[in-house]
Design a protein around this motif. Structure first.
Motif, PDB file in Angstrom:
ATOM      1  N   UNK A  40       0.841  -1.196   0.000  1.00  0.00           N
ATOM      2  CA  UNK A  40       0.000   0.000   0.000  1.00  0.00           C
ATOM      3  C   UNK A  40       0.872   1.239   0.000  1.00  0.00           C
ATOM      4  N   UNK A  41       0.396   2.285  -0.665  1.00  0.00           N
ATOM      5  CA  UNK A  41       1.154   3.537  -0.743  1.00  0.00           C
ATOM      6  C   UNK A  41       0.188   4.689  -0.936  1.00  0.00           C
ATOM      7  N   UNK A  42       0.502   5.820  -0.322  1.00  0.00           N
ATOM      8  CA  UNK A  42      -0.260   7.036  -0.566  1.00  0.00           C
ATOM      9  C   UNK A  42       0.042   7.541  -1.976  1.00  0.00           C
ATOM     10  N   UNK A  43      -0.976   8.009  -2.670  1.00  0.00           N
ATOM     11  CA  UNK A  43      -0.759   8.546  -4.009  1.00  0.00           C
ATOM     12  C   UNK A  43      -0.021   9.874  -3.910  1.00  0.00           C
ATOM     13  N   UNK A  44       1.069  10.022  -4.649  1.00  0.00           N
ATOM     14  CA  UNK A  44       1.895  11.229  -4.602  1.00  0.00           C
ATOM     15  C   UNK A  44       2.089  11.876  -5.970  1.00  0.00           C
ATOM     16  N   UNK A  45       1.495  11.304  -6.996  1.00  0.00           N
ATOM     17  CA  UNK A  45       1.880  11.688  -8.356  1.00  0.00           C
ATOM     18  C   UNK A  45       0.643  11.815  -9.245  1.00  0.00           C
ATOM     19  N   UNK A  46       0.643  12.837 -10.067  1.00  0.00           N
ATOM     20  CA  UNK A  46      -0.435  13.122 -11.021  1.00  0.00           C
ATOM     21  C   UNK A  46      -0.209  12.269 -12.266  1.00  0.00           C
ATOM     22  N   UNK A  47      -1.054  11.273 -12.433  1.00  0.00           N
ATOM     23  CA  UNK A  47      -0.897  10.353 -13.555  1.00  0.00           C
ATOM     24  C   UNK A  47      -1.809  10.727 -14.707  1.00  0.00           C
ATOM     25  N   UNK A  48      -3.068  10.989 -14.384  1.00  0.00           N
ATOM     26  CA  UNK A  48      -4.089  11.260 -15.393  1.00  0.00           C
ATOM     27  C   UNK A  48      -4.730  12.618 -15.125  1.00  0.00           C
ATOM     28  N   UNK A  49      -5.084  13.375 -16.165  1.00  0.00           N
ATOM     29  CA  UNK A  49      -5.775  14.648 -15.946  1.00  0.00           C
ATOM     30  C   UNK A  49      -7.170  14.470 -15.364  1.00  0.00           C
ATOM     31  N   UNK A  50      -7.659  13.235 -15.316  1.00  0.00           N
ATOM     32  CA  UNK A  50      -9.003  12.976 -14.810  1.00  0.00           C
ATOM     33  C   UNK A  50      -8.992  12.463 -13.376  1.00  0.00           C
ATOM     34  N   UNK A  51      -7.813  12.443 -12.751  1.00  0.00           N
ATOM     35  CA  UNK A  51      -7.685  12.068 -11.344  1.00  0.00           C
ATOM     36  C   UNK A  51      -6.690  13.002 -10.676  1.00  0.00           C
ATOM     37  N   UNK A  52      -7.050  13.566  -9.512  1.00  0.00           N
ATOM     38  CA  UNK A  52      -6.087  14.381  -8.779  1.00  0.00           C
ATOM     39  C   UNK A  52      -5.156  13.464  -7.989  1.00  0.00           C
TER      40      UNK A  52
END
Length: 241
Positions: free
Chosen positions: A140-152
């Motif tokens: 498990x990991x906290x999201x730290x990175x902008x991958x898609x313009x449709x998800x913050x």
């Protein structure tokens, strides 16, 4: 061990704020980073259009393994004696784009130490997560990175990352937010055994990276056309965290 090619299937499933599902085929490689040039293990007939390059991945060194060792050092880990296997696409016809590259790291006795998940977006940015999977290969990991313009960048990931073997691999990444799982990606690969599988692999090899990029961008256009909200992209200058 030499680089091993898999016929891979990638599937993206969005459940909110709208439902969207798409799947594509590609070629994925398991590459031992043991200090030798990984390109030396590519079959001769593929070397004119397939390359593995450190510059397509995290780090500043010209040596792919050295870059992983340097990343581990930022987490106070000495990876100099680790056995490292990367799961990645290759540069095809001089172009590379790997949405996700995974690195399985084991100590000299063969015990697992960590998995590194290197994520890349279509804006030329990348980010690496150091994972500590449990006995079932789940981390498990906290999201730290902008991958898609449709998800913050809010939420957290569950990543199922059991190591690849000679028959194939099975990776799953799930985004979690309170009360929902808005995005699930699966990445599965098989070693081609039948003639039809070998033909599919051969057809995907020459332009695999280009085809992945085109398909991702086309899906983005479809989501935009369906009026899925776009989130602003934050600055991201640090990739080794």
């Amino acid at each position: 061990m030499t680089p091993t090619a898999y016929l891979a299937t990638v599937r993206h499933v969005r459940t909110t704020p709208l439902q969207h599902d798409f799947t594509y085929r590609t070629v994925t490689w398991a590459i031992p980073l043991d200090g030798r040039d990984p390109n030396s293990g590519i079959p001769w007939w593929q070397r004119t259009f397939i390359r593995f390059r450190a510059s397509d991945h995290l780090g500043d060194s010209g040596d792919w393994r050295d870059n992983i060792v340097a990343f581990a050092a930022t987490h106070d880990l000495d990876a100099s004696s680790w056995h490292i296997v990367a799961l990645s696409g290759a540069a095809t016809a001089g172009y590379a784009f790997d949405p996700l590259t995974l690195y399985w790291c084991t100590d000299p006795t063969g015990d697992p130490v960590a998995v590194i998940a290197e994520v890349r977006n279509t804006y030329g940015q990348r980010h690496a997560y150091l994972l500590r999977p449990d006995s079932k290969g789940v981390a498990r990991a906290e999201k730290r990175f902008y991958v898609s313009p449709f998800n913050d960048v809010s939420g957290s990931y569950t990543m199922s990352v059991p190591p690849p073997d000679r028959s194939g691999f099975d990776v799953r990444v799930t985004l979690h937010r309170p009360g929902e799982r808005p995005f699930v990606a699966t990445w599965r690969g098989i070693r081609p055994r039948s003639l039809s599988d070998r033909v599919r692999l051969a057809l995907h090899l020459p332009l695999a990276a280009q085809v992945v990029t085109v398909r991702i961008r086309l899906q983005g256009i479809r989501l935009w056309a369906r009026r899925l909200p776009i989130h602003p992209r934050p600055d991201h200058s640090e990739e080794l965290t």
